[in-house]
Design an enzyme around this catalytic site. Structure first.
Site, short mmCIF file in Angstrom:
data_model
loop_
_atom_site.label_atom_id
_atom_site.label_comp_id
_atom_site.label_asym_id
_atom_site.label_seq_id
_atom_site.Cartn_x
_atom_site.Cartn_y
_atom_site.Cartn_z
N LYS A 90 0.81 -1.23 0.00
CA LYS A 90 0.00 0.00 0.00
C LYS A 90 0.85 1.28 0.00
CE LYS A 90 -4.32 -1.73 0.78
NZ LYS A 90 -4.30 -2.97 1.56
N GLU A 112 -9.92 6.52 3.30
CA GLU A 112 -10.80 5.52 3.90
C GLU A 112 -9.94 4.32 4.24
OE1 GLU A 112 -10.18 5.61 0.69
OE2 GLU A 112 -9.66 3.50 0.43
N SER A 378 1.70 -9.86 -1.02
CA SER A 378 1.33 -8.45 -0.86
C SER A 378 1.62 -7.88 0.52
CB SER A 378 -0.15 -8.27 -1.21
OG SER A 378 -0.97 -9.14 -0.45
C1 LIG Z 1 -5.14 -4.08 1.30
C2 LIG Z 1 -4.46 -5.36 1.04
C3 LIG Z 1 -4.82 -6.20 -0.03
C4 LIG Z 1 -6.00 -5.94 -0.92
O1 LIG Z 1 -5.95 -4.76 -1.66
P1 LIG Z 1 -5.66 -4.73 -3.22
O2 LIG Z 1 -5.98 -3.34 -3.61
O3 LIG Z 1 -6.56 -5.74 -3.85
O4 LIG Z 1 -4.24 -5.08 -3.41
C5 LIG Z 1 -4.08 -7.34 -0.25
N1 LIG Z 1 -3.04 -7.67 0.55
C6 LIG Z 1 -2.68 -6.91 1.60
C7 LIG Z 1 -1.53 -7.34 2.44
C8 LIG Z 1 -3.36 -5.72 1.88
O5 LIG Z 1 -2.98 -4.97 2.93
#
Ligand SMILES: *Cc1c(COP(=O)(O)O)cnc(C)c1O
Length: 395
Positions: A90, A112, A378
């Site tokens: 993020k 948000e 992610s």
């Molecule tokens: C917020 C988040 C997501 C989902 O958000 P996307 O916009 O679909 O990437 C996925 N993995 C993690 C670790 C997150 O914090």
């Protein structure tokens, strides 16, 4: 980036656009006119990439797993977004957007947040840039994600509890849009995924595209070729998936697999499998697939992972799946949990529960031994420890 790029009106095929209240029209038009110029400006690029390197810790490693690869009989690489500052992808986006907000002369930042990850990433860059920060968060999520609330407050943000609707992400987003409508001149709204009105989906995709840009270079070094056979990512709104796939979209021999949260099962009535279950509608300024009832009421999504339970989906992914460029699979809570424990055991990496959904794809596809598979890890699992601990207790 030709065939799958957004058009000048902000559409990917029939998906996307900017469906906004009159009062925001000027604001969104200005952003639309400015974002590409600013993003392409060498001074912006330098500041953005310097911060990604020295503050976020990029490039994130592309790690060739040994034991996980052995188990699934192919070469599995993890793109380690979990190692970024604040623990997920993020921050790539919030760094870029706050630099853009400053260049547009804005002084007040709103955001948000659902699980709090985007809120923390926003509060972090606001502290860094000494900007006022207001984060809207559903009361239900505030209770569930207390540590992130405390982090945001320590970073100097004001967390505003939202008590409308189910008091989760969708309601927090409505409230942020309402704030934006009241303060259009000084306020910049940092959206956390490839959602919202044009130009946000394209802008966020471009800021997250650093993930696939780095991956190409890293693969060239490690494999002698820039493209893998598969890229796999989980989708909530779709920003890590957009970043992981961006520079591979025109290489049609690269197979794209998206993992949606199936919650308790795709037919259970408790899931967040928006692409498979959703129908066309408008949410938060964008025309896309939405989980909705027969008469068009938004259905509350469910997933064990707070980062994946958004009732819509970024318009780019709706389009990529519709055109057959991407394949979407659904991964249940139980399957994601199993994958999270498996990665921990085999590789010593505790993943975010969202990322574990991407790992859940491994059980659902047949790979050849020479296949090169890149999975976007992610985020890290720190924020999910309570969930993991509860599951361990019940084993
Ligand atoms: C917020 C988040 C997501 C989902 O958000 P996307 O916009 O679909 O990437 C996925 N993995 C993690 C670790 C997150 O914090």
């Amino acid at each position: 980036m030709k065939k799958f790029n957004v058009d000048s009106n902000g559409f990917y095929g029939e998906f996307g656009g900017a469906y906004i209240p009159e009062i925001l029209y000027d604001n969104v038009e200005k952003l639309k006119d400015a974002y590409l110029k600013i993003l392409d400006d060498p001074a912006f690029q330098k500041e953005y990439h310097d911060l990604l390197r020295d503050y976020v810790g990029r490039p994130s490693p592309l790690y060739l797993t040994r034991r996980l690869s052995e188990k699934y009989g192919c070469k599995i690489y993890l793109k380690r977004e979990d190692l970024n500052h604040t623990g997920a992808h993020k921050i790539n986006n919030t760094i870029g957007q706050i630099l853009l907000a400053r260049r547009m002369g804005k002084t007040r930042i709103i955001a948000e947040t659902g699980a709090g990850q985007h809120g923390v990433a926003t509060a972090t860059v606001c502290a860094l840039m000494d900007m006022e920060c207001i984060v809207y968060m559903g009361e239900t999520d505030i209770k569930r994600q207390h540590l992130n609330v405390q982090k945001m407050e320590m970073l100097g943000a004001k967390v505003v509890p939202v008590t409308s609707g189910n008091m989760t992400l969708k309601d927090a987003t409505n409230e942020a849009i309402r704030d934006w409508c009241c303060n259009p001149s000084d306020t910049y709204y940092i959206i956390g995924s490839v959602v919202g009105p044009h130009p946000y989906p394209d802008m966020v995709a471009r800021l997250q595209a650093v993930i696939s840009e780095e991956t190409r270079k890293q693969l060239k070094e490690k494999e002698g070729r820039e493209t893998p056979d598969y890229v796999i990512a989980c989708v909530g709104g779709g920003s890590n998936a957009a970043g992981m796939t961006y520079h591979f979209l025109d290489d049609e021999d690269v197979k794209i697999v998206l993992a949606e949260a199936a919650g308790k099962g795709i037919d259970s009535g408790e899931s967040a499998a928006t692409i498979q279950l959703g129908r066309l509608g408008i949410i938060h300024g964008s025309k896309t697939l939405i989980m909705q009832t027969e008469d068009g009421q938004i259905e509350e999504p469910y997933s064990i992972s707070a980062g994946l339970d958004y009732p819509g989906i970024g318009p780019i992914h709706a389009y990529l799946v519709k055109t057959g460029r991407s394949e979407v699979l659904s991964v249940t809570d139980d399957e994601a949990i199993k994958s999270a424990f498996e990665l921990t055991k085999l590789e010593g990496i505790i993943p975010a529960i969202e990322s574990a959904h991407a790992l859940g794809v491994l059980d659902k596809k047949k790979f050849n031994p020479e296949d090169v598979v890149v999975i976007c890890l992610s985020g890290r699992g720190d924020k999910d420890m309570e969930t993991y601990i509860d599951i361990r207790k019940s084993l």
